[in-house]
Design an enzyme around this catalytic site. Structure first.
Site, PDB file in Angstrom:
ATOM      1  N   ASN A   1       0.677  -1.249  -0.035  1.00 32.07           N
ATOM      2  CA  ASN A   1      -0.056   0.047   0.085  1.00 32.07           C
ATOM      3  C   ASN A   1       0.656   1.306  -0.014  1.00 32.07           C
ATOM      4  OD1 ASN A   1      -1.528   2.274   0.777  1.00 32.07           O
ATOM      5  ND2 ASN A   1      -3.073   0.844   1.591  1.00 32.07           N
TER       6      ASN A   1
ATOM      7  N   LYS B   1       0.337   3.838   2.770  1.00 35.06           N
ATOM      8  CA  LYS B   1       0.838   3.140   4.311  1.00 35.06           C
ATOM      9  C   LYS B   1       2.425   3.497   4.044  1.00 35.06           C
ATOM     10  CE  LYS B   1       0.524  -0.704   7.351  1.00 35.06           C
ATOM     11  NZ  LYS B   1      -0.259  -2.089   7.741  1.00 35.06           N
TER      12      LYS B   1
ATOM     13  N   ASP C   1       0.813  -5.086  12.329  1.00 35.24           N
ATOM     14  CA  ASP C   1      -0.732  -5.388  11.992  1.00 35.24           C
ATOM     15  C   ASP C   1      -1.251  -4.568  13.164  1.00 35.24           C
ATOM     16  OD1 ASP C   1      -2.700  -7.331  10.963  1.00 35.24           O
ATOM     17  OD2 ASP C   1      -2.723  -8.352  12.825  1.00 35.24           O
ATOM     18  N   SER C   2      -2.628  -4.032  12.703  1.00 35.40           N
ATOM     19  CA  SER C   2      -3.401  -3.079  13.586  1.00 35.40           C
ATOM     20  C   SER C   2      -4.931  -3.537  13.300  1.00 35.40           C
ATOM     21  CB  SER C   2      -2.921  -1.670  13.379  1.00 35.40           C
ATOM     22  OG  SER C   2      -3.204  -1.504  11.946  1.00 35.40           O
TER      23      SER C   2
ATOM     24  N   GLY D   1      -9.680   3.238   6.619  1.00 45.83           N
ATOM     25  CA  GLY D   1     -10.304   2.253   7.561  1.00 45.83           C
ATOM     26  C   GLY D   1     -11.595   2.673   8.452  1.00 45.83           C
TER      27      GLY D   1
ATOM     28  N   LYS E   1      -2.138  13.215  13.274  1.00 46.06           N
ATOM     29  CA  LYS E   1      -2.438  11.984  13.646  1.00 46.06           C
ATOM     30  C   LYS E   1      -1.351  11.069  13.919  1.00 46.06           C
ATOM     31  CE  LYS E   1      -4.628   8.058  10.932  1.00 46.06           C
ATOM     32  NZ  LYS E   1      -4.998   7.375   9.782  1.00 46.06           N
TER      33      LYS E   1
ATOM     34  N   ARG F   1      -0.087   3.633  15.518  1.00 45.93           N
ATOM     35  CA  ARG F   1       0.758   3.235  14.490  1.00 45.93           C
ATOM     36  C   ARG F   1       1.963   4.062  14.936  1.00 45.93           C
ATOM     37  NH1 ARG F   1      -1.791   2.935  10.149  1.00 45.93           N
ATOM     38  NH2 ARG F   1      -1.979   0.492  10.298  1.00 45.93           N
TER      39      ARG F   1
END
Length: 210
Positions: A16, A19, A80-81, A164, A186, A192
């Site tokens: 991604n 990301k 992973d979240s 998300g 953020k 993250r």
């Protein structure tokens, strides 16, 4: 296997582009002097996505990072979240990306969660985002750092940013959703951002040493 930058020192277990950009923005200030172009996406390699069948965020992150480090001989980071809602006993949790039954359908996942919480009073709509960030080195050493962002879930979506569940999650101490926050803010408070802030000193010590 090929990579766009031959001298890449770290591979991120994501294809991604959004990301990758977010993680570079988070790590840039934490790793002064490191060329962020040396942090590359696994998308530059011919590697199949692994089956993430662990029952924890940390376990799934390690599955991805181990595969990449093992196949490439280059340090790998995976995370992973997901979102954990208190009234649902911590669900969706590790199933956040496929809560609706189909992996990666953000809108369907969000719509289902809103429907499930439609009759839940505001004081019970608490929860948190959790991120586990794993670093696996070619020699087999492994490190995992976790970060959380506490908050509550709105009844309706708000904001165009993020992805998300961001449009329905209001972090503690704010009157806007994660999707309404400026990216830098953020990244500063997010699950993250916190996980990778913890991981950065390990990257400096074990990966970007030259």
């Amino acid at each position: 296997m090929t990579i766009e930058t031959p001298d890449a020192q770290l591979i991120l277990a994501t294809r991604n582009a959004h990301k990758v950009g977010e993680l570079r923005e988070i790590l840039g200030p934490l790793l002064p002097g490191v060329n962020m172009n040396r942090i590359q996406s696994v998308g530059h390699y011919d590697i199949e996505e692994p089956v993430e069948d662990a029952v924890t965020f940390a376990g799934n992150a390690l599955i991805k990072a181990r595969q990449i480090a093992g196949l490439t001989g280059i340090a790998a980071v995976a995370d992973d979240s997901g979102i954990c809602v208190d009234v649902l006993g911590g669900a969706p949790g590790i199933f956040s990306a496929r809560w609706c039954g189909k992996h990666g359908d953000d809108q369907a996942n969000l719509d289902l969660l809103l429907a499930q919480l439609s009759d839940v009073k505001a004081e019970h709509r608490t929860g948190y985002f959790l991120c586990a960030a794993a670093l696996v080195l070619p020699d087999g050493r492994e490190f995992v750092c976790e970060g959380r962002m506490m908050g509550r879930l709105r009844y309706e979506v708000a904001g165009e940013g993020g992805f998300g569940y961001d449009p329905i999650f209001q972090p503690d101490g704010y009157d806007v959703t994660s999707a309404e926050l400026e990216p830098a803010e953020k990244n500063r408070i997010s699950h993250r951002g916190r996980a990778f802030t913890e991981l950065a000193p390990l990257l400096a010590q074990h990966v970007f040493t030259r």
